[in-house]
Write a protein that holds these residues in place. Structure first.
Motif, PDB file in Angstrom:
ATOM      1  N   THR A 190       0.739  -1.322   0.048  1.00  0.00           N
ATOM      2  CA  THR A 190      -0.057  -0.039  -0.095  1.00  0.00           C
ATOM      3  C   THR A 190       0.799   1.487   0.051  1.00  0.00           C
ATOM      4  N   ALA A 191       2.187   1.192   0.316  1.00  0.00           N
ATOM      5  CA  ALA A 191       3.025   2.283   0.216  1.00  0.00           C
ATOM      6  C   ALA A 191       4.322   1.845   0.132  1.00  0.00           C
ATOM      7  N   SER A 192       5.128   2.462  -0.532  1.00  0.00           N
ATOM      8  CA  SER A 192       6.698   1.983  -0.674  1.00  0.00           C
ATOM      9  C   SER A 192       7.660   3.017  -1.130  1.00  0.00           C
ATOM     10  N   VAL A 193       8.726   3.068  -0.464  1.00  0.00           N
ATOM     11  CA  VAL A 193       9.990   3.800  -0.997  1.00  0.00           C
ATOM     12  C   VAL A 193      11.029   3.017  -0.698  1.00  0.00           C
ATOM     13  N   GLU A 194      12.447   3.388  -0.930  1.00  0.00           N
ATOM     14  CA  GLU A 194      13.392   2.377  -1.100  1.00  0.00           C
ATOM     15  C   GLU A 194      13.538   1.416  -0.105  1.00  0.00           C
ATOM     16  N   ASN A 195      13.397   2.260   1.358  1.00  0.00           N
ATOM     17  CA  ASN A 195      13.854   1.179   2.570  1.00  0.00           C
ATOM     18  C   ASN A 195      12.604   1.059   3.473  1.00  0.00           C
ATOM     19  N   ASP A 196      11.471   1.489   3.136  1.00  0.00           N
ATOM     20  CA  ASP A 196      10.083   1.459   3.728  1.00  0.00           C
ATOM     21  C   ASP A 196       9.205   1.076   2.904  1.00  0.00           C
ATOM     22  N   THR A 197       8.322  -0.087   3.496  1.00  0.00           N
ATOM     23  CA  THR A 197       7.269  -0.502   2.663  1.00  0.00           C
ATOM     24  C   THR A 197       6.014  -1.029   3.554  1.00  0.00           C
ATOM     25  N   THR A 198       4.862  -0.509   3.196  1.00  0.00           N
ATOM     26  CA  THR A 198       3.685  -1.038   4.053  1.00  0.00           C
ATOM     27  C   THR A 198       2.886  -2.302   3.282  1.00  0.00           C
ATOM     28  N   VAL A 199       2.776  -3.186   4.097  1.00  0.00           N
ATOM     29  CA  VAL A 199       2.133  -4.405   3.521  1.00  0.00           C
ATOM     30  C   VAL A 199       1.055  -4.942   4.112  1.00  0.00           C
ATOM     31  N   GLU A 200       0.072  -5.095   3.324  1.00  0.00           N
ATOM     32  CA  GLU A 200      -1.535  -5.677   3.991  1.00  0.00           C
ATOM     33  C   GLU A 200      -1.353  -7.001   3.708  1.00  0.00           C
ATOM     34  N   VAL A 201      -1.795  -7.873   4.730  1.00  0.00           N
ATOM     35  CA  VAL A 201      -1.773  -9.527   4.512  1.00  0.00           C
ATOM     36  C   VAL A 201      -3.127  -9.528   5.028  1.00  0.00           C
ATOM     37  N   TRP A 202      -4.024 -10.379   4.078  1.00  0.00           N
ATOM     38  CA  TRP A 202      -5.220 -10.809   4.458  1.00  0.00           C
ATOM     39  C   TRP A 202      -5.126 -12.282   4.926  1.00  0.00           C
ATOM     40  N   CYS A 203      -5.753 -12.574   5.843  1.00  0.00           N
ATOM     41  CA  CYS A 203      -5.480 -13.930   6.580  1.00  0.00           C
ATOM     42  C   CYS A 203      -6.862 -14.509   7.078  1.00  0.00           C
ATOM     43  N   SER A 204      -6.518 -15.939   7.288  1.00  0.00           N
ATOM     44  CA  SER A 204      -7.370 -16.603   7.986  1.00  0.00           C
ATOM     45  C   SER A 204      -6.930 -17.249   9.172  1.00  0.00           C
ATOM     46  N   GLY A 205      -7.551 -17.430  10.410  1.00  0.00           N
ATOM     47  CA  GLY A 205      -6.931 -17.931  11.639  1.00  0.00           C
ATOM     48  C   GLY A 205      -7.818 -18.821  12.001  1.00  0.00           C
ATOM     49  N   LEU A 206      -7.056 -19.708  12.793  1.00  0.00           N
ATOM     50  CA  LEU A 206      -7.630 -20.786  13.751  1.00  0.00           C
ATOM     51  C   LEU A 206      -7.201 -20.495  15.306  1.00  0.00           C
ATOM     52  N   LEU A 207      -8.090 -20.666  16.078  1.00  0.00           N
ATOM     53  CA  LEU A 207      -7.774 -20.515  17.704  1.00  0.00           C
ATOM     54  C   LEU A 207      -8.614 -21.445  18.391  1.00  0.00           C
ATOM     55  N   PRO A 217     -13.708 -24.517  21.718  1.00  0.00           N
ATOM     56  CA  PRO A 217     -13.314 -25.453  20.551  1.00  0.00           C
ATOM     57  C   PRO A 217     -12.735 -24.313  19.539  1.00  0.00           C
ATOM     58  N   VAL A 218     -11.948 -25.204  18.606  1.00  0.00           N
ATOM     59  CA  VAL A 218     -11.362 -24.236  17.514  1.00  0.00           C
ATOM     60  C   VAL A 218     -12.093 -23.730  16.542  1.00  0.00           C
ATOM     61  N   THR A 219     -12.126 -22.335  16.516  1.00  0.00           N
ATOM     62  CA  THR A 219     -12.980 -21.475  15.684  1.00  0.00           C
ATOM     63  C   THR A 219     -11.980 -20.808  14.453  1.00  0.00           C
ATOM     64  N   ASN A 220     -12.710 -20.371  13.524  1.00  0.00           N
ATOM     65  CA  ASN A 220     -12.169 -19.533  12.209  1.00  0.00           C
ATOM     66  C   ASN A 220     -12.388 -18.209  12.607  1.00  0.00           C
ATOM     67  N   SER A 221     -11.367 -17.407  11.945  1.00  0.00           N
ATOM     68  CA  SER A 221     -11.470 -15.905  11.892  1.00  0.00           C
ATOM     69  C   SER A 221     -10.802 -15.358  10.916  1.00  0.00           C
ATOM     70  N   TRP A 222     -11.260 -14.310  10.210  1.00  0.00           N
ATOM     71  CA  TRP A 222     -10.571 -13.661   9.068  1.00  0.00           C
ATOM     72  C   TRP A 222     -10.225 -12.226   9.313  1.00  0.00           C
ATOM     73  N   PHE A 223      -9.051 -11.730   9.089  1.00  0.00           N
ATOM     74  CA  PHE A 223      -8.731 -10.412   9.457  1.00  0.00           C
ATOM     75  C   PHE A 223      -7.662  -9.872   8.520  1.00  0.00           C
ATOM     76  N   THR A 224      -7.118  -8.705   8.419  1.00  0.00           N
ATOM     77  CA  THR A 224      -6.087  -8.106   7.739  1.00  0.00           C
ATOM     78  C   THR A 224      -5.077  -7.562   8.227  1.00  0.00           C
ATOM     79  N   ILE A 225      -3.897  -7.935   8.419  1.00  0.00           N
ATOM     80  CA  ILE A 225      -2.745  -7.362   9.254  1.00  0.00           C
ATOM     81  C   ILE A 225      -2.072  -6.495   8.414  1.00  0.00           C
ATOM     82  N   THR A 226      -1.814  -5.205   8.775  1.00  0.00           N
ATOM     83  CA  THR A 226      -0.912  -4.328   8.170  1.00  0.00           C
ATOM     84  C   THR A 226       0.136  -4.178   8.802  1.00  0.00           C
ATOM     85  N   MET A 227       1.544  -4.301   8.097  1.00  0.00           N
ATOM     86  CA  MET A 227       2.711  -4.325   8.579  1.00  0.00           C
ATOM     87  C   MET A 227       3.493  -3.118   7.909  1.00  0.00           C
TER      88      MET A 227
END
Length: 276
Positions: A190-207, A217-227
């Motif tokens: 979503t944003a990037s220069v030479e040494n800095d980059t922002t990435v979004e990761v769409w994920c599914s999770g089990l917990l 009991p183990v359930t499923n969730s959906w979320f987006t991580i921004t790094m």
């Protein structure tokens, strides 16, 4: 469970196709093959919501004082049709603390790093102090490690462990299998220069805790991580990390696995090294 699923512990704790499998019919409880509905019991829902809120708060606290990830420039334009296709570049062949390392100094490398880091931060290892610290050493930029360690030590408390059905020290009770996994579905820059980059990761999770008498009991969730990542020491490292819910698909008509099926799946199916 991703770091935001701590995990958000949420853990955690990788983009592949999805195979729909109808499991054998079982008993009437959640782990006996009953059809998983769109809503869990109110008790389970309260437990999951409580954990998510705690972890989001922990991450927000850890990120205080950091720079705004949107200031790195770049663009948020819609990806082209081939953006989710495999690039043909081989996955990295080195690791740091068991986590893939040595990513390319470009947007593709940043996306691969973010996907692999999401898996590590969403894993069950985050509930063990020694292993959690090793993960943070491997994925967080050096200048932020102390802050992350301190904040997450306050988040992964004996009370949190008890809420999830674990022992106070984070170990799993006898007869149960603790599940905390994050699976990246896709990534985008979503944003990037030479040494800095922002990435979004769409994920599914089990917990959850797999076991015949589990109250979580183990359930499923959906979320987006921004790094927000920075290039330092010859690799991409996390400067900031945040998480939001969704986007979540409409629940399917799959029947919930039995306790044994879930526990066996976790033990028999390993993870992946993700590369664009």
């Amino acid at each position: 469970m991703s770091l935001g699923d701590e995990h958000e512990a949420s853990g955690g704790y990788g983009g592949t196709g999805q195979t729909r499998t109808r499991l054998p019919d079982g008993g009437g409880d959640v782990y006996g093959g009953a059809r998983r509905g769109g809503r869990s019991s109110s008790r389970s829902l309260i437990t999951v919501v409580g954990v998510v809120v705690l972890l989001i708060a922990a991450i927000a606290f850890a990120n205080r004082g950091g720079s705004d990830s949107s200031s790195a420039g770049g663009n948020g334009s819609k990806p082209d049709a081939a953006s989710t296709a495999a690039s043909g570049t081989k996955p990295v062949r080195t690791t740091a603390g068991g986590i893939p390392a040595g990513f390319a100094h470009d947007q593709q490398g940043a996306q691969s790093a973010a996907a692999n880091y999401a898996v590590a931060l969403g894993s069950a290892d985050m509930f063990n102090k020694t292993r959690r610290d090793a993960i943070l050493q491997a994925v967080i930029t050096p200048s932020r490690i102390t802050n992350f360690v301190s904040t997450l030590d306050k988040a992964y408390t004996p009370q949190l462990n008890k809420t999830l059905g674990l022992n106070e020290d984070g170990s799993t009770p006898s007869g149960f299998t603790f599940v905390s996994r994050t699976t990246p579905i896709g990534t985008k820059v979503t944003a990037s220069v030479e040494n800095d980059t922002t990435v979004e990761v769409w994920c599914s999770g089990l917990l959850g805790l797999a076991g015949e008498k589990s109250t979580n009991p183990v359930t499923n969730s959906w979320f987006t991580i921004t790094m927000q990542l920075e290039w330092t020491g010859g690799d991409w490292k996390i400067v900031q990390h945040s998480q939001k819910d969704g986007p979540a698909p409409v629940p399917g008509d799959n029947k919930a696995a039995s306790a044994d099926e879930m526990a066996n799946a976790v033990e028999e199916y390993g993870g992946f090294t993700y590369a664009r």
